[in-house]
Design a protein around this motif. Structure first.
Motif, PDB file in Angstrom:
ATOM      1  N   TYR A  36       0.856  -1.181   0.000  1.00 60.00           N
ATOM      2  CA  TYR A  36       0.000   0.000   0.000  1.00 60.00           C
ATOM      3  C   TYR A  36       0.894   1.234   0.000  1.00 60.00           C
ATOM      4  O   TYR A  36       1.775   1.362   0.848  1.00 60.00           O
ATOM      5  CB  TYR A  36      -0.898   0.000   1.241  1.00 60.00           C
ATOM      6  N   GLY A  38       1.403   5.646  -0.324  1.00 58.21           N
ATOM      7  CA  GLY A  38       0.761   6.919  -0.010  1.00 58.21           C
ATOM      8  C   GLY A  38       1.762   7.869   0.617  1.00 58.21           C
ATOM      9  O   GLY A  38       2.962   7.763   0.387  1.00 58.21           O
ATOM     10  N   ASN A  46      -5.859   3.153   4.209  1.00 58.40           N
ATOM     11  CA  ASN A  46      -5.989   4.366   3.387  1.00 58.40           C
ATOM     12  C   ASN A  46      -5.030   4.416   2.193  1.00 58.40           C
ATOM     13  O   ASN A  46      -5.127   5.307   1.367  1.00 58.40           O
ATOM     14  CB  ASN A  46      -5.830   5.626   4.238  1.00 58.40           C
ATOM     15  N   GLY A  47      -4.092   3.486   2.103  1.00 54.74           N
ATOM     16  CA  GLY A  47      -3.117   3.501   1.008  1.00 54.74           C
ATOM     17  C   GLY A  47      -3.681   2.913  -0.273  1.00 54.74           C
ATOM     18  O   GLY A  47      -4.674   2.200  -0.274  1.00 54.74           O
ATOM     19  N   MET A  48      -3.016   3.222  -1.380  1.00 55.13           N
ATOM     20  CA  MET A  48      -3.390   2.652  -2.677  1.00 55.13           C
ATOM     21  C   MET A  48      -2.754   1.263  -2.776  1.00 55.13           C
ATOM     22  O   MET A  48      -1.532   1.135  -2.728  1.00 55.13           O
ATOM     23  CB  MET A  48      -2.892   3.526  -3.822  1.00 55.13           C
ATOM     24  N   LEU A  50      -1.217  -2.044  -4.260  1.00 53.04           N
ATOM     25  CA  LEU A  50      -0.534  -2.490  -5.469  1.00 53.04           C
ATOM     26  C   LEU A  50      -0.214  -3.962  -5.306  1.00 53.04           C
ATOM     27  O   LEU A  50       0.242  -4.391  -4.248  1.00 53.04           O
ATOM     28  CB  LEU A  50       0.774  -1.722  -5.671  1.00 53.04           C
ATOM     29  N   HIS A  57       4.380  -0.612 -11.946  1.00 53.16           N
ATOM     30  CA  HIS A  57       3.363   0.414 -11.723  1.00 53.16           C
ATOM     31  C   HIS A  57       4.032   1.766 -11.938  1.00 53.16           C
ATOM     32  O   HIS A  57       5.096   2.031 -11.385  1.00 53.16           O
ATOM     33  CB  HIS A  57       2.809   0.337 -10.301  1.00 53.16           C
TER      34      HIS A  57
END
Length: 88
Positions: A36, A38, A46-48, A50, A57
């Motif tokens: 994750y 951020g 709350n992180g994006m 992957l 990416h």
């Protein structure tokens, strides 16, 4: 380009340091874990997220921005490869 390796843990780990230029960065997850990304407050909530993929990416990182990453406590640690422009 400059390549680095970072082991991401369960607390926010710096994966890309700030720079005085805008830039594209590339992240490749080596392990099968979800990582994750951020800011310094990144968590698995709350992180994006992957996941490992055959292609890196790509992210655009604005001027003076730092990128952080974490993994879940079940994973503990995961290997991440980073490519950044070598503009210094």
């Amino acid at each position: 380009m400059k390549s680095t390796q970072v082991t991401v843990g369960t607390t926010p780990t710096t994966v890309v340091q700030p720079d005085d230029q805008n830039r594209y960065i590339y992240l490749q997850i080596v392990d099968s874990a979800t990582i994750y990304v951020g800011d310094s407050t990144v968590t698995t909530s709350n992180g994006m997220p992957l996941e490992k993929h055959s292609a890196p990416h790509q992210f655009f990182l604005p001027l003076k921005q730092t990128m952080y990453a974490v993994v879940t406590s079940q994973v503990g640690a995961a290997d991440l490869r980073i490519m950044t422009p070598d503009v210094d």
